[in-house]
Design a protein around this motif. Sequence first.
Motif, PDB file in Angstrom:
ATOM      1  N   GLN A  16       0.685  -1.169   0.045  1.00 30.83           N
ATOM      2  CA  GLN A  16      -0.094   0.005  -0.062  1.00 30.83           C
ATOM      3  C   GLN A  16       0.793   1.400  -0.006  1.00 30.83           C
ATOM      4  N   LYS A 170      -9.829   1.239   1.160  1.00 33.67           N
ATOM      5  CA  LYS A 170      -9.761  -0.207   0.742  1.00 33.67           C
ATOM      6  C   LYS A 170     -10.132  -0.993   2.221  1.00 33.67           C
ATOM      7  N   ILE A 172      -9.465  -5.087   3.182  1.00 29.42           N
ATOM      8  CA  ILE A 172      -8.980  -6.247   2.731  1.00 29.42           C
ATOM      9  C   ILE A 172      -8.781  -7.523   3.631  1.00 29.42           C
ATOM     10  N   GLU A 181      -9.296 -10.214  -1.331  1.00 27.84           N
ATOM     11  CA  GLU A 181     -10.394  -8.599  -1.712  1.00 27.84           C
ATOM     12  C   GLU A 181     -11.609  -9.326  -2.334  1.00 27.84           C
TER      13      GLU A 181
END
Length: 217
Positions: A16, A170, A172, A181
């Motif tokens: 990330q 996001k 996850i 995901e």
Amino acid sequence: MEDPSLDVTDKLLMEQIQPGSRVLDLGCGDGRLLARLRDERDASVLGMEIDITQHHGAIARGVPVIQADLDEGLHDIPDLAFDYVVLSQTLQQVLHPKQLLEEMVRVAHQALVVVPNFGNWRIRLQVLKQGRAPVTEVLPYEWYNTPNLHLMSMHDFQDLMRILGIEILKEIPIIKHRAVEKAWLANLRAQQILYVLQRQEQTAEHAPAKPATPLTF
């Protein structure tokens, strides 16, 4: 008991973070993740850690680290001083998680948070069958020696983000030590979750992927 998902979460967190970024790791432990970000992502890093042994471990890795208590807040850090702030497996251990989350999105453009999922089916089954506080590989403590003060499911976390006006860019789930995901029945299956967050008023480079919540499990 060492968390077997450690390598998974480290890899996810590093994915990330853009090369050359400024990264603050809250509850950084012995600086393992920050050392990798410094060496592999050319990141400018800083850690905060209260445990003196872990603090010394980070220093031994050459990681700059401040010995500080997260429950005292991040008042000395200016707004948006960092590109990313990381909080991995620590949110549930602080006294004031709501305030810390608000501070995180103040001091950094994005916050990366990894938390255990108390909605996992194994935890639900243990409580139902045994009528006792659950013990799992992700939550490996007895009720009387656990550092975990605040346990939440994915839905609990999503609700708090709406209350705080924090955007989930996001979400996850980590299932059987793998990042999955858009997982089916994620709140039932995930052992941990990585969230990428930012303040709603910030302009994101990409449109946020809002978690779908058609059913509550």
